[in-house]
Design a protein around this motif. Sequence first.
Motif, mmCIF file in Angstrom:
data_model
loop_
_atom_site.group_PDB
_atom_site.id
_atom_site.type_symbol
_atom_site.label_atom_id
_atom_site.label_comp_id
_atom_site.label_asym_id
_atom_site.label_seq_id
_atom_site.Cartn_x
_atom_site.Cartn_y
_atom_site.Cartn_z
ATOM 1 N N TYR A 271 0.807 -1.211 0.000
ATOM 2 C CA TYR A 271 0.000 0.000 0.000
ATOM 3 C C TYR A 271 0.848 1.273 0.000
ATOM 4 O O TYR A 271 0.608 2.191 -0.781
ATOM 5 C CB TYR A 271 -0.955 -0.019 1.194
ATOM 6 C CG TYR A 271 -1.863 1.168 1.268
ATOM 7 C CD1 TYR A 271 -2.891 1.331 0.352
ATOM 8 C CD2 TYR A 271 -1.688 2.145 2.244
ATOM 9 C CE1 TYR A 271 -3.727 2.422 0.407
ATOM 10 C CE2 TYR A 271 -2.519 3.241 2.306
ATOM 11 C CZ TYR A 271 -3.541 3.375 1.395
ATOM 12 O OH TYR A 271 -4.361 4.465 1.449
ATOM 13 N N ASN A 272 1.832 1.351 0.860
ATOM 14 C CA ASN A 272 2.674 2.551 0.932
ATOM 15 C C ASN A 272 3.449 2.761 -0.363
ATOM 16 O O ASN A 272 3.657 3.893 -0.802
ATOM 17 C CB ASN A 272 3.614 2.475 2.129
ATOM 18 C CG ASN A 272 2.867 2.633 3.441
ATOM 19 O OD1 ASN A 272 1.802 3.237 3.471
ATOM 20 N ND2 ASN A 272 3.415 2.076 4.506
ATOM 21 N N LYS A 273 3.888 1.668 -1.000
ATOM 22 C CA LYS A 273 4.574 1.785 -2.286
ATOM 23 C C LYS A 273 3.627 2.314 -3.356
ATOM 24 O O LYS A 273 4.026 3.112 -4.204
ATOM 25 C CB LYS A 273 5.161 0.438 -2.713
ATOM 26 C CG LYS A 273 6.321 -0.028 -1.873
ATOM 27 C CD LYS A 273 6.834 -1.376 -2.332
ATOM 28 C CE LYS A 273 7.927 -1.887 -1.422
ATOM 29 N NZ LYS A 273 8.387 -3.220 -1.797
ATOM 30 N N GLU A 274 2.379 1.879 -3.310
ATOM 31 C CA GLU A 274 1.389 2.354 -4.283
ATOM 32 C C GLU A 274 1.141 3.849 -4.116
ATOM 33 O O GLU A 274 0.997 4.578 -5.094
ATOM 34 C CB GLU A 274 0.076 1.580 -4.147
ATOM 35 C CG GLU A 274 0.160 0.127 -4.549
ATOM 36 C CD GLU A 274 0.468 -0.064 -6.026
ATOM 37 O OE1 GLU A 274 -0.009 0.736 -6.857
ATOM 38 O OE2 GLU A 274 1.200 -1.008 -6.356
ATOM 39 N N ALA B 181 3.300 6.005 -2.941
ATOM 40 C CA ALA B 181 4.512 6.676 -3.439
ATOM 41 C C ALA B 181 4.507 6.719 -4.964
ATOM 42 O O ALA B 181 4.878 7.740 -5.564
ATOM 43 C CB ALA B 181 5.756 5.965 -2.918
ATOM 44 N N LYS B 182 4.085 5.626 -5.611
ATOM 45 C CA LYS B 182 4.016 5.610 -7.082
ATOM 46 C C LYS B 182 2.992 6.619 -7.591
ATOM 47 O O LYS B 182 3.222 7.295 -8.594
ATOM 48 C CB LYS B 182 3.650 4.209 -7.595
ATOM 49 C CG LYS B 182 4.805 3.254 -7.626
ATOM 50 C CD LYS B 182 4.461 2.067 -8.511
ATOM 51 C CE LYS B 182 4.099 0.866 -7.722
ATOM 52 N NZ LYS B 182 3.833 -0.335 -8.510
ATOM 53 N N ALA B 183 1.853 6.726 -6.900
ATOM 54 C CA ALA B 183 0.823 7.686 -7.315
ATOM 55 C C ALA B 183 1.328 9.122 -7.186
ATOM 56 O O ALA B 183 1.069 9.963 -8.056
ATOM 57 C CB ALA B 183 -0.438 7.487 -6.483
ATOM 58 N N LYS B 184 2.069 9.394 -6.126
ATOM 59 C CA LYS B 184 2.633 10.739 -5.958
ATOM 60 C C LYS B 184 3.680 11.030 -7.031
ATOM 61 O O LYS B 184 3.738 12.147 -7.570
ATOM 62 C CB LYS B 184 3.245 10.892 -4.560
ATOM 63 C CG LYS B 184 2.213 11.002 -3.469
ATOM 64 C CD LYS B 184 2.861 11.144 -2.103
ATOM 65 C CE LYS B 184 1.819 11.230 -1.017
ATOM 66 N NZ LYS B 184 2.413 11.332 0.320
ATOM 67 N N ALA B 185 4.509 10.035 -7.337
ATOM 68 C CA ALA B 185 5.522 10.224 -8.385
ATOM 69 C C ALA B 185 4.854 10.446 -9.737
ATOM 70 O O ALA B 185 5.296 11.284 -10.531
ATOM 71 C CB ALA B 185 6.450 9.016 -8.438
#
Length: 175
Positions: A62-65, A67-71
Motif C-alpha cells: 500500500y505505501n509503495k502504491e 509513493a508511485k501515485a505521488k511520483a
Amino acid sequence: MTMAVDHKSPRKPRQITGRTVLFSLIAFFGAIAAMNAVMIYIAIDTFPGLEVDSSYKVSQRYNKEIAKAKAQAALNWSVDAVIERNGDGSAHIRVIAKDKAGAPITGEAVTVKLHRPTITAADQDLILSERSAGEYVANASGVGAGHWNVIVEIADRNDKALPIFRSKNKTFFAE
C-alpha cells in the motif's frame, strides 16, 4: 328402453402416507438444492469476484502504491486514450502521451488492457507500437458491446516491470 348401469364401485382415492410425504419433500428440496448448485457454479465460473489474487499481499504494498501515485502526479503527464470500436467487434486504440511541457513522450513501452468487469474470458492485453512521436497505436479484435475497464500503462522500455504511468478508466461500447 333399458339403460346399462355400471355396478362397479367407485375407485377409492389414493391415500397419502408418510412415505409419500417424505419422498415429495425430498424431491422438492432436492430440486431446489440442485438448481442452486448449478447457479452457484455458473456464477463463480463466469465471474470469480476477484480484483486481485491476494488482498493481503496488495495491502503490504500500500505505501509503495501511494509513493508511485505521488511520483506519477509529479510528472504531470497528459495521456489521452481514444478507442474507436467498429461494428465487426474490432477496435482501433490510440494513445497520445505528452509531458508537462507538452513535448511528446517517446521511446516508452505502452500497454492497454481491455478488461470486462464481469467476464474475464474476454480480457485483452495489448502492446501498442509507436506510430509517431508520442502517438501509440494498436488494433484489437473481439471487443464486444458493453462495459469495459481500460487500463493504460506506460513503462520504461528497458524496465517494463515498473510502470511510470497508470490510468484506469471505464468505458461503454454500444451495439
